[in-house]
Design a protein around this motif. Structure first.
Motif, PDB file in Angstrom:
ATOM      1  N   ALA A   1       3.604   1.635  -1.459  1.00  0.00           N
ATOM      2  CA  ALA A   1       4.198   1.781  -2.788  1.00  0.00           C
ATOM      3  C   ALA A   1       3.227   2.409  -3.794  1.00  0.00           C
ATOM      4  CB  ALA A   1       4.666   0.417  -3.300  1.00  0.00           C
ATOM      5  N   LEU A   2       1.943   2.467  -3.441  1.00  0.00           N
ATOM      6  CA  LEU A   2       0.948   3.039  -4.352  1.00  0.00           C
ATOM      7  C   LEU A   2       1.027   4.564  -4.356  1.00  0.00           C
ATOM      8  CD1 LEU A   2      -2.177   0.916  -3.359  1.00  0.00           C
ATOM      9  CD2 LEU A   2      -0.697   0.592  -5.348  1.00  0.00           C
ATOM     10  N   THR A   3       0.680   5.130  -5.489  1.00  0.00           N
ATOM     11  CA  THR A   3       0.572   6.588  -5.569  1.00  0.00           C
ATOM     12  C   THR A   3      -0.740   7.000  -4.890  1.00  0.00           C
ATOM     13  OG1 THR A   3      -0.675   6.570  -7.630  1.00  0.00           O
ATOM     14  CG2 THR A   3       1.761   6.592  -7.808  1.00  0.00           C
ATOM     15  N   PRO A   4      -0.882   8.265  -4.529  1.00  0.00           N
ATOM     16  CA  PRO A   4      -2.156   8.710  -3.960  1.00  0.00           C
ATOM     17  C   PRO A   4      -3.347   8.395  -4.875  1.00  0.00           C
ATOM     18  CG  PRO A   4      -0.494  10.378  -3.575  1.00  0.00           C
ATOM     19  CD  PRO A   4       0.125   9.340  -4.470  1.00  0.00           C
ATOM     20  N   GLU A   5      -3.165   8.559  -6.176  1.00  0.00           N
ATOM     21  CA  GLU A   5      -4.242   8.265  -7.112  1.00  0.00           C
ATOM     22  C   GLU A   5      -4.607   6.780  -7.080  1.00  0.00           C
ATOM     23  OE1 GLU A   5      -1.433   9.950  -7.953  1.00  0.00           O
ATOM     24  OE2 GLU A   5      -2.222  11.961  -8.250  1.00  0.00           O
ATOM     25  N   GLN A   6      -3.610   5.918  -7.017  1.00  0.00           N
ATOM     26  CA  GLN A   6      -3.870   4.483  -6.954  1.00  0.00           C
ATOM     27  C   GLN A   6      -4.596   4.120  -5.658  1.00  0.00           C
ATOM     28  OE1 GLN A   6       0.247   3.382  -7.512  1.00  0.00           O
ATOM     29  NE2 GLN A   6      -0.197   2.499  -9.525  1.00  0.00           N
ATOM     30  N   ARG A   7      -4.239   4.770  -4.572  1.00  0.00           N
ATOM     31  CA  ARG A   7      -4.914   4.508  -3.298  1.00  0.00           C
ATOM     32  C   ARG A   7      -6.380   4.914  -3.366  1.00  0.00           C
ATOM     33  NH1 ARG A   7      -0.402   6.752   0.972  1.00  0.00           N
ATOM     34  NH2 ARG A   7       1.299   5.548   0.081  1.00  0.00           N
TER      35      ARG A   7
ATOM     36  N   ASN B   1       0.815  -1.215   0.000  1.00  0.00           N
ATOM     37  CA  ASN B   1       0.000   0.000   0.000  1.00  0.00           C
ATOM     38  C   ASN B   1       0.847   1.263   0.000  1.00  0.00           C
ATOM     39  OD1 ASN B   1      -2.610  -1.076  -0.143  1.00  0.00           O
ATOM     40  ND2 ASN B   1      -2.567  -1.553   2.033  1.00  0.00           N
TER      41      ASN B   1
END
Length: 70
Positions: free
Chosen positions: A40-46, A38
């Motif tokens: 490693a995710l970008t804010p958009e991916q989250r 989690n």
């Protein structure tokens, strides 16, 4: 019912210690693999992940309501 699998030895073997808080998280049984994934995710991916989870919950609730009223 089977006892849950203790992944603490696996986490200790595969991830370095990032300090006492990290070590304590492992001792408490926190899934540090999921934590790292989690982080490693970008804010958009989250945000997309949260949206998909909310959609799945809404579908489950709708299905439960239909089953209760059937």
């Amino acid at each position: 019912m089977d006892a849950p699998i203790d992944l603490r030895p696996v986490f200790r073997a595969h991830w370095p210690s990032y300090g006492p808080d990290w070590d304590r998280a492992i001792e408490l049984g926190i899934d540090v693999a999921e934590l790292e994934r989690n982080l490693a995710l970008t804010p958009e991916q989250r945000i997309l992940q949260k949206h998909r989870t909310q959609q799945a919950i809404a579908l489950l609730r709708a299905g439960l309501n239909r089953a209760r009223h059937a």
